[in-house]
Write an enzyme that holds these catalytic residues in place. Structure first.
Site, mmCIF file in Angstrom:
data_model
loop_
_atom_site.group_PDB
_atom_site.id
_atom_site.type_symbol
_atom_site.label_atom_id
_atom_site.label_comp_id
_atom_site.label_asym_id
_atom_site.label_seq_id
_atom_site.Cartn_x
_atom_site.Cartn_y
_atom_site.Cartn_z
ATOM 1 N N TYR A 12 0.833 -1.205 0.000
ATOM 2 C CA TYR A 12 0.000 0.000 0.000
ATOM 3 C C TYR A 12 0.875 1.266 0.000
ATOM 4 O O TYR A 12 0.372 2.365 -0.205
ATOM 5 C CB TYR A 12 -0.952 0.033 1.210
ATOM 6 C CG TYR A 12 -1.934 -1.113 1.305
ATOM 7 C CD1 TYR A 12 -2.091 -2.037 0.267
ATOM 8 C CD2 TYR A 12 -2.721 -1.290 2.433
ATOM 9 C CE1 TYR A 12 -2.989 -3.091 0.369
ATOM 10 C CE2 TYR A 12 -3.626 -2.333 2.538
ATOM 11 C CZ TYR A 12 -3.744 -3.236 1.506
ATOM 12 O OH TYR A 12 -4.639 -4.278 1.621
ATOM 13 N N HIS A 39 0.990 -11.582 1.591
ATOM 14 C CA HIS A 39 -0.083 -10.885 0.868
ATOM 15 C C HIS A 39 -0.667 -11.732 -0.260
ATOM 16 O O HIS A 39 -1.868 -11.696 -0.514
ATOM 17 C CB HIS A 39 0.461 -9.561 0.313
ATOM 18 C CG HIS A 39 -0.579 -8.523 0.063
ATOM 19 N ND1 HIS A 39 -0.322 -7.183 0.168
ATOM 20 C CD2 HIS A 39 -1.877 -8.609 -0.296
ATOM 21 C CE1 HIS A 39 -1.430 -6.508 -0.113
ATOM 22 N NE2 HIS A 39 -2.378 -7.348 -0.401
HETATM 23 P P1 NAD Z 1 -15.103 -2.279 1.026
HETATM 24 O O1 NAD Z 1 -15.972 -3.438 0.754
HETATM 25 O O2 NAD Z 1 -14.787 -1.928 2.430
HETATM 26 O O3 NAD Z 1 -15.851 -1.061 0.298
HETATM 27 C C1 NAD Z 1 -15.428 0.253 0.365
HETATM 28 C C2 NAD Z 1 -16.477 1.087 -0.384
HETATM 29 O O4 NAD Z 1 -17.665 1.145 0.391
HETATM 30 C C3 NAD Z 1 -16.028 2.509 -0.650
HETATM 31 O O5 NAD Z 1 -16.516 2.885 -1.928
HETATM 32 C C4 NAD Z 1 -16.733 3.293 0.436
HETATM 33 O O6 NAD Z 1 -16.987 4.615 0.056
HETATM 34 C C5 NAD Z 1 -18.003 2.499 0.640
HETATM 35 N N1 NAD Z 1 -18.476 2.603 2.036
HETATM 36 C C6 NAD Z 1 -17.738 2.438 3.157
HETATM 37 N N2 NAD Z 1 -18.521 2.609 4.255
HETATM 38 C C7 NAD Z 1 -19.760 2.867 3.805
HETATM 39 C C8 NAD Z 1 -20.999 3.136 4.447
HETATM 40 N N3 NAD Z 1 -21.101 3.151 5.778
HETATM 41 N N4 NAD Z 1 -22.075 3.368 3.667
HETATM 42 C C9 NAD Z 1 -21.994 3.353 2.326
HETATM 43 N N5 NAD Z 1 -20.850 3.099 1.648
HETATM 44 C C10 NAD Z 1 -19.747 2.872 2.383
HETATM 45 O O7 NAD Z 1 -13.798 -2.461 0.143
HETATM 46 P P2 NAD Z 1 -12.308 -1.895 0.184
HETATM 47 O O8 NAD Z 1 -12.279 -0.541 0.816
HETATM 48 O O9 NAD Z 1 -11.773 -1.995 -1.156
HETATM 49 O O10 NAD Z 1 -11.535 -2.940 1.100
HETATM 50 C C11 NAD Z 1 -11.404 -2.810 2.509
HETATM 51 C C12 NAD Z 1 -10.028 -3.173 2.993
HETATM 52 O O11 NAD Z 1 -9.730 -4.535 2.660
HETATM 53 C C13 NAD Z 1 -8.852 -2.399 2.371
HETATM 54 O O12 NAD Z 1 -8.621 -1.152 2.919
HETATM 55 C C14 NAD Z 1 -7.697 -3.320 2.610
HETATM 56 O O13 NAD Z 1 -7.157 -3.101 3.888
HETATM 57 C C15 NAD Z 1 -8.329 -4.700 2.482
HETATM 58 N N6 NAD Z 1 -8.045 -5.367 1.198
HETATM 59 C C16 NAD Z 1 -7.169 -6.401 1.192
HETATM 60 C C17 NAD Z 1 -6.874 -7.078 0.020
HETATM 61 C C18 NAD Z 1 -5.908 -8.213 0.040
HETATM 62 O O14 NAD Z 1 -5.472 -8.681 -1.027
HETATM 63 N N7 NAD Z 1 -5.531 -8.718 1.187
HETATM 64 C C19 NAD Z 1 -7.477 -6.695 -1.180
HETATM 65 C C20 NAD Z 1 -8.379 -5.642 -1.164
HETATM 66 C C21 NAD Z 1 -8.668 -4.979 0.042
#
Ligand code: NAD
Length: 281
Positions: A48, A103
């Protein structure tokens, strides 16, 4: 807050913030404000490129290091670099990582796993995680491990609840941290009629209903958001319970389809991505 107790006795908060796609300055600001608001779990990764920003956010929040559950992930390009854990610790300005993931399950993952095991023995890491490992790859890891892993981090949400994987995790006392817990903001998921109905009943938003479902399904969550109101909302889910029948109705939304489709080609590509993690601000 509710807690998940891992198979090695370490306890972790069941909800925290993830800083995927955040610039170092955004990670710093959102970690600081989340910790001030009472959040105690932070999820970052080498890849990140914001571990230093995350560390600044922790420091500026005034919350003691031992009160924060800090999660990060080694990237495949450093699995064979024996300084990878120490360099990660230096960027995070800490002496230990609470949970350290590999990862991606690239073909050199075993070298990375041995490094994390060594770090556990040295007191630099409290728990081991495997991210994006399939059930078959996990079985290989169970056989290879000298120290068994504690957590997986994979895509999970009501459209893709990871039913097969969870059966295997339960056998090994392992936990699941859900990425894309809100379906990466997919409107189809968030706007499902069922969540609106349940939201009305409990005085909660649809996002809060989805996140509560995760908690009751035993998943640790790291929803992503830069919106302070959403961040607050995403942690205000520990004062109501969905009934068993409601949990079953949500289970019926399962499409067994992830948003992200991994492949061997992608893993090979990941292996060739090798940024200089120490160059980050
Ligand atoms: P997420 O499913 O958390 O979705 C985020 C989206 O939802 C954003 O568009 C946000 O604006 C919206 N949102 C958040 N809270 C909301 C609410 N209360 N009401 C309405 N909309 C809302 O997906 P993400 O942010 O992509 O992923 C979360 C975390 O997962 C990342 O920050 C990361 O730490 C992790 N991640 C890990 C991997 C991996 O390979 N290990 C891959 C992707 C993500």
């Amino acid at each position: 807050m509710e807690y998940f107790e891992m198979n090695n006795g370490v306890r972790m908060p069941m909800a925290g913030i993830g800083v995927f796609t955040f610039t170092p300055a955004e990670a710093e600001a959102s970690v600081e404000s989340a910790l001030r608001d009472g959040v105690r779990l932070v999820d970052t990764a080498n890849a990140y490129m914001n571990e230093r920003g995350t560390a600044r956010g922790i420091s500026k929040s005034g919350v003691k290091r031992e009160e924060v559950f800090l999660v990060t992930k080694l990237w495949p390009s450093v699995y064979e670099n024996e300084n990878a854990v120490d360099e990660t610790l230096a960027r995070l300005n800490t002496e230990y990582i609470d949970l350290l993931f590999l990862h991606q399950p690239t073909r050199n993952w075993k070298a990375g796993y041995r490094q994390i095991e060594k770090a556990v023995k040295e007191g630099k890491v409290r728990a081991i995680g495997l991210s994006n490992f399939s059930p078959d790859m996990l079985k290989e890891a169970f056989a290879f491990a000298e120290i068994q892993p504690q957590m997986v981090q994979v895509e999970a949400h009501p459209y893709y609840p990871q039913t097969e994987l969870k059966a295997l995790l339960n056998e090994h006392g392992m936990g699941l941290m859900a990425w894309y817990p809100l379906g990466h903001g997919d409107k189809n998921l968030i706007q499902e009629e069922l969540f609106a109905e349940l939201g009305k009943k409990y005085g909660k938003s649809s996002a809060q209903i989805i996140l509560r479902w995760h908690i009751q399904a035993g998943n640790v969550i790291i929803p992503g958001s830069r919106n302070p109101q959403h961040i607050r909302e995403n942690f205000d889910i520990f004062n109501f319970d969905l009934t068993e029948e409601e949990m079953e109705k949500i289970a019926a939304l399962d499409k067994n389809t992830p948003y992200y489709q991994g492949s061997e080609e992608m893993l090979e590509r990941y292996l060739s991505i090798a940024p200089d993690f120490n160059s980050q601000e």
